[in-house]
Design an enzyme around this catalytic site. Structure first.
Site, PDB file in Angstrom:
ATOM      1  N   PHE A 154       0.844  -1.187   0.000  1.00  0.00           N
ATOM      2  CA  PHE A 154       0.000   0.000   0.000  1.00  0.00           C
ATOM      3  C   PHE A 154       0.883   1.241   0.000  1.00  0.00           C
ATOM      4  CE2 PHE A 154      -2.538  -3.356   1.854  1.00  0.00           C
ATOM      5  CZ  PHE A 154      -3.684  -3.261   1.078  1.00  0.00           C
ATOM      6  N   THR A 155       0.455   2.257  -0.731  1.00  0.00           N
ATOM      7  CA  THR A 155       1.213   3.513  -0.783  1.00  0.00           C
ATOM      8  C   THR A 155       0.884   4.327   0.459  1.00  0.00           C
ATOM      9  OG1 THR A 155       0.713   3.442  -3.114  1.00  0.00           O
ATOM     10  CG2 THR A 155       1.793   5.414  -2.323  1.00  0.00           C
ATOM     11  N   MET A 202      -4.771   6.502  -0.417  1.00  0.00           N
ATOM     12  CA  MET A 202      -3.902   5.340  -0.508  1.00  0.00           C
ATOM     13  C   MET A 202      -4.204   4.478  -1.740  1.00  0.00           C
ATOM     14  SD  MET A 202      -3.486   2.543   2.501  1.00  0.00           S
ATOM     15  CE  MET A 202      -2.823   3.680   3.709  1.00  0.00           C
ATOM     16  N   CYS A 203      -3.152   4.004  -2.389  1.00  0.00           N
ATOM     17  CA  CYS A 203      -3.297   3.086  -3.521  1.00  0.00           C
ATOM     18  C   CYS A 203      -2.854   1.698  -3.089  1.00  0.00           C
ATOM     19  CB  CYS A 203      -2.388   3.467  -4.683  1.00  0.00           C
ATOM     20  SG  CYS A 203      -2.454   5.156  -5.211  1.00  0.00           S
ATOM     21  N   LYS A 204      -3.370   0.731  -3.802  1.00  0.00           N
ATOM     22  CA  LYS A 204      -2.881  -0.636  -3.631  1.00  0.00           C
ATOM     23  C   LYS A 204      -1.970  -0.948  -4.811  1.00  0.00           C
ATOM     24  CE  LYS A 204      -5.513  -4.202  -4.705  1.00  0.00           C
ATOM     25  NZ  LYS A 204      -6.624  -5.166  -4.619  1.00  0.00           N
TER      26      LYS A 204
END
Ligand code: NAG
Ligand code: NAG
Length: 192
Positions: free
Chosen positions: A44-45, A64-66
């Site tokens: 995760f970012t 948040m990005c995955k």
């Protein structure tokens, strides 16, 4: 061209090229003994740092990005990023191609083009990874970013990891205003 100039020209050109290329490879270190197979899987970012103008304008809205890293052919990695934007899930992939130095990759961005590099600066593989990306040409030329990836959306050692990333970003020349810690939205990045 007079005979005899050729070799000098060639040498001068080589020196020039070497001078231009060495910083990219040597000025930045990577995680010693980088183990690509342990870097695979879901991340995760958690943190980002950049001094780009668009980043300063958008950072409050970033979530948040995955990222899922899988092994691709010829030692490359497939990085697939998913995030929620407006009303839908956005997914895109890029191929990280090996440069010969473990932990150091090259990639092209889908849509925007341009050449980019990614260097994994530090990772323990099961909690966090910190890396930098930079663009060597194309529309983002000169763009330089630092990122913190974590295995968990809400790491137990969140405070320590955030502080670690903050000092890493400072060591790369970023100020506190350039750093953002991303919040989870859940949508699109939670696995069923
Ligand atoms: C970002 O930092 C780099 C390196 O310090 C600098 O060259 C560049 O001009 C900065 N960009 C902005 C938009 O401040
Ligand atoms: C990377 O993986 C994604 C998801 O599995 C896939 O859709 C995409 O085609 C792959 N890209 C490459 C370049 O292999």
């Amino acid at each position: 061209m007079a005979a005899g100039n050729g070799p000098w020209m060639a040498l001068a050109l080589l020196t020039l090229l070497a001078g231009l290329q060495t910083p990219a490879l040597s000025e930045v270190s990577v995680q010693p003994n980088f183990k690509q197979d342990q870097f695979l899987g879901r991340w995760f970012t958690k943190g980002l740092a950049s001094n780009a103008t668009w980043f300063q304008e958008k950072k409050a809205k970033l979530s948040m990005c995955k990222s899922v890293v899988t092994a691709a052919e010829d030692g490359a990695l497939n990085l697939t990023v998913t995030y929620f934007r407006d009303t839908q899930c956005i997914t895109w992939s890029l191929l990280l191609e090996p440069t010969g130095t473990p932990g150091h990759y090259r990639y092209n961005k889908p849509k925007w083009g341009g050449n980019h590099e990614l260097l994994v600066r530090e990772t323990d593989y099961d909690q966090y990874a910190m890396f930098i990306t930079r663009s060597t040409n194309g529309p983002d030329e000169g763009l330089f970013m630092a990122m913190l990836y974590t295995r968990s959306q809400d790491p137990v050692a969140k405070k320590e990891l955030n502080e670690k990333f903050r000092s890493f970003a400072h060591s790369q020349g970023f100020t506190d205003e350039d750093i953002v810690f991303l919040h989870k939205i859940g949508k699109c990045i939670d696995d069923q």
